[in-house]
Motif scaffolding. Sequence first.
Motif, PDB file in Angstrom:
ATOM      1  N   ASP A  12       0.829  -1.205   0.000  1.00 54.64           N
ATOM      2  CA  ASP A  12       0.000   0.000   0.000  1.00 54.64           C
ATOM      3  C   ASP A  12       0.859   1.249   0.000  1.00 54.64           C
ATOM      4  N   ARG A 133      -4.363   0.918  -1.698  1.00 54.86           N
ATOM      5  CA  ARG A 133      -4.383   1.840  -0.557  1.00 54.86           C
ATOM      6  C   ARG A 133      -4.805   1.112   0.719  1.00 54.86           C
ATOM      7  N   ASP A 134      -5.638   0.060   0.548  1.00 50.56           N
ATOM      8  CA  ASP A 134      -6.239  -0.612   1.713  1.00 50.56           C
ATOM      9  C   ASP A 134      -6.071  -2.129   1.640  1.00 50.56           C
TER      10      ASP A 134
END
Length: 223
Positions: A12, A133-134
Amino acid sequence: MAQSAAPVLALDGPSGAGKGTIGQICSLKFGWHYLDSGAIYRGLAWLAKNEGVLCDDIVSLVSLADSMELICHVCETDSATIEINGHVVTDELRTDEAGQLASGIAPIPEVRAALLSMQRRCRKAPGLVADGRDMGTTVFPDAPFKVFLTASAEIRAQRRFDQLKAKGFDVNLARLLESIQARDVRDSSRDASPLKPAEDALVLDTSELTIDEVVTRILTLVN
Ligand code: DC
């Protein structure tokens, strides 16, 4: 459960931190599958734009997400090729505009929920490198390997500038920096799966590191 069968390297970080380049190198080195989750958000935003769906029309966005078929081919000589519903859209998805559009629909919880199972289905043997991102916080919270890549906004803008320029895009460094900073704020401040390192992630600032140095650190972690 199939999801716990294969190991995942969750990679990420903010835009331009090197996740794509590093992720593809790692997936080729390990012989693992590669998930470019940003391409999924970019792809959905691109589809919505083409179909005239506005970013506040949640029902239509979810229906587009449910019908979207995305294929990502990684090869040794170039960046991954992205195909959506049978069309190769790699170049369209790489533009800064596509990134901004993606960041615009990404805060919508219903959209994130609709894209979750598509991402989890990518977890297959012998393993998966998942870039986003997650990945380490929401999509694969039980991933055995989590790395959060970061770098200063200026360096990330310069990298993105060099990358887009090499692909023949007409780009402006100051505008790219502004866009990256705006995207950082939007991606980190949203309520649904904000951009932040998982508690058990190794945080690597790549500002002063070469690609080889970053890859070596990740190989050490995974091995
Ligand atoms: O990694 P990228 O620049 O291709 O991602 C584009 C946008 O998509 C990013 O600004 C936010 C969104 N995104 C997200 O919300 N969650 C992910 N796992 C990947 C991308």
